[in-house]
Design an enzyme around this catalytic site. Structure first.
Site, PDB file in Angstrom:
ATOM      1  N   HIS A  75      -0.068  -5.523 -20.170  1.00 41.92           N
ATOM      2  CA  HIS A  75       0.460  -4.221 -19.797  1.00 41.92           C
ATOM      3  C   HIS A  75       1.795  -4.367 -19.075  1.00 41.92           C
ATOM      4  O   HIS A  75       1.896  -5.069 -18.067  1.00 41.92           O
ATOM      5  CB  HIS A  75      -0.532  -3.483 -18.896  1.00 41.92           C
ATOM      6  N   TYR A 107      -3.753   6.175 -13.691  1.00 41.15           N
ATOM      7  CA  TYR A 107      -4.309   6.483 -12.378  1.00 41.15           C
ATOM      8  C   TYR A 107      -4.023   7.954 -12.099  1.00 41.15           C
ATOM      9  O   TYR A 107      -2.858   8.351 -12.027  1.00 41.15           O
ATOM     10  CB  TYR A 107      -3.663   5.621 -11.290  1.00 41.15           C
ATOM     11  N   PRO A 133     -11.380  -1.370  -5.463  1.00 38.45           N
ATOM     12  CA  PRO A 133     -10.830  -1.815  -6.753  1.00 38.45           C
ATOM     13  C   PRO A 133      -9.547  -1.112  -7.171  1.00 38.45           C
ATOM     14  O   PRO A 133      -8.930  -1.530  -8.157  1.00 38.45           O
ATOM     15  CB  PRO A 133     -11.963  -1.504  -7.742  1.00 38.45           C
ATOM     16  N   LYS A 154      -6.949  -6.107  -6.846  1.00 38.29           N
ATOM     17  CA  LYS A 154      -6.543  -7.310  -6.116  1.00 38.29           C
ATOM     18  C   LYS A 154      -7.655  -8.334  -5.900  1.00 38.29           C
ATOM     19  O   LYS A 154      -7.383  -9.479  -5.547  1.00 38.29           O
ATOM     20  CB  LYS A 154      -5.980  -6.906  -4.737  1.00 38.29           C
ATOM     21  N   TYR A 158       1.706  -4.630  -7.325  1.00 40.54           N
ATOM     22  CA  TYR A 158       0.748  -4.513  -8.413  1.00 40.54           C
ATOM     23  C   TYR A 158       0.747  -5.767  -9.289  1.00 40.54           C
ATOM     24  O   TYR A 158      -0.317  -6.280  -9.663  1.00 40.54           O
ATOM     25  CB  TYR A 158       1.065  -3.276  -9.254  1.00 40.54           C
TER      26      TYR A 158
END
Length: 397
Positions: A78, A208, A300, A304, A392
């Site tokens: 991604h 998200y 979650p 991480k 991220y």
């Protein structure tokens, strides 16, 4: 009378999750012997379905260790994520923001399968299905572990060091006296209801979404399987969530004004997980070193958990290599401080993503507006977007 079997190794590892398996592999590359004790069977650890978003450096490490072939073939690479709120989608291009870094969606249980197969092929000792694991003399230079083998036979593992990689509920952290442990915890008022559904991905990357009804996350497991989550009360009975209700909430929380649609399919698995942040700063006690979930838990949302665990054991393996090669214990002495500098940044990012994206019934209208402003700032400021992207894809190790 049958004598109790006694095994001798340099590093005794408790737990065959990502932390324990990566540590065993890293030590092997330095010529350091280890033995892994795992309470579950091989089938159980390989069959427990867990999500997995691998940071850029974690993927590089797997390839360097020779365990990345299947990941490179089957993983989803991604280059960004989508933030969705107020019915609008906002793409964050991670590759462009971070100078070429990306994440890989590859489930944790698949990582475990690859590592177990690789270690066993190299002749590693992994004892599955052990019980009654107990740590002894951890503040001496001759610690040992007692346990019952899978057939019930008692056994003893003596070693120079013990690596507690046995998760939040394992015996390793509990072996440190409570008065000596420095711990921090936050329990969140919301949980995730996760499902696996037989349907092709509805989007090419993770979404998200923050919505007045609660958070939602769209992910994928394979070209045929989607992974989705909706925010819920962590105390909810799963029976209160029939399939029709789950799909209704997902459609409402993920809806957009541009006509995007969610692809449905049969739900093949569902369950509810609670969310917490936890850190035990006492990551070393004598010859015992904690790593992974034994020392820290993250919600979650920031993806991480596995990556922090691998970072811990990378630091530990380097310190042990110097100890055995040069008699230098400086790395071992600095282990906790070195790891905690990264852990707290991971905890901060996970808390930030969680609080920004979830709705809290106890929060004031002011706080709701602040969360919306957080999201608006991220998608309208390159500096804010870069900060999110850098965390991220993974901070430098």
């Amino acid at each position: 009378m049958v004598a109790t079997p006694k095994i001798r190794t340099q590093v005794g590892i408790i737990g065959a999750g990502p932390a324990g398996l990566f540590l065993s592999e890293l030590l092997h590359r330095h010529g350091i012997a280890s033995v892994i004790l795992e309470s579950r069977t091989r089938e159980e650890i390989e069959g427990t379905i867990r999500a997995g978003v691998l940071e850029n450096w974690t993927v590089d490490l797997m390839n360097q260790l020779g365990v990345g072939e299947r990941m490179m073939r089957e993983g989803h690479f991604h280059t960004g994520i989508t933030l969705r709120f107020k019915g609008q989608s906002h793409h964050l291009d991670m590759v462009e923001l971070t100078g070429g870094k990306k994440v890989t969606v590859y489930p944790q249980h698949e990582v475990i399968k690859d590592l177990v197969a690789h270690r066993l092929a190299q002749g590693a000792e992994i004892h599955f299905g052990v019980r009654d694991v107990a740590l002894h003399d951890i503040i001496s230079d001759r610690p040992f572990i007692t346990y019952a083998q899978a057939d019930g036979t008692p056994a003893v593992l003596t070693c120079d060091f013990i690596a507690g990689c046995d998760g939040f509920h394992g015996p390793s952290r509990q072996a440190i006296p409570a008065a000596a442990r420095k711990e921090f915890q936050k329990i969140y008022p919301y949980g995730w209801l996760g499902i696996l559904t037989e349907a092709p991905p509805s989007h090419h990357e993770l979404i998200y979404a923050r919505h007045d009804r609660g958070f939602a996350l769209l992910s994928m497991r394979s070209p045929e399987i989607q992974r989705l989550y909706v925010q819920c009360d962590p105390k909810d009975d799963i029976a209160l969530w029939p399939d029709a209700r789950i799909w209704s909430e997902l459609h409402q929380r993920l809806e957009t004004v541009d006509g995007w649609t969610l692809t449905e399919g049969p739900i093949i698995q569902k369950g509810i997980i609670a969310m917490r942040s936890f850190v035990c700063e006492t990551m070393r006690h004598g010859r015992l070193f904690l790593a992974g979930d034994a020392a820290h838990i993250v919600p979650p949302t920031g993806a991480k958990g596995l990556n922090l665990a691998v970072a811990d054991v990378l630091v530990l393996s380097r310190a042990l290599e110097k100890f055995y090669a040069q008699g230098d214990s400086a790395g071992l002495d600095a282990y906790a401080a070195t790891c905690l500098a990264r852990i707290w940044k991971g905890e901060r990012f996970s808390w930030y993503m969680t609080t920004m994206l979830h709705t809290d019934e106890a929060a004031s209208p002011f706080e709701h507006r602040i969360r919306e402003a957080d999201l608006d700032y991220v998608v309208s400021s390159r500096a804010a977007a870069t900060a999110l992207a850098e965390n991220y894809v993974g901070l430098p190790i």
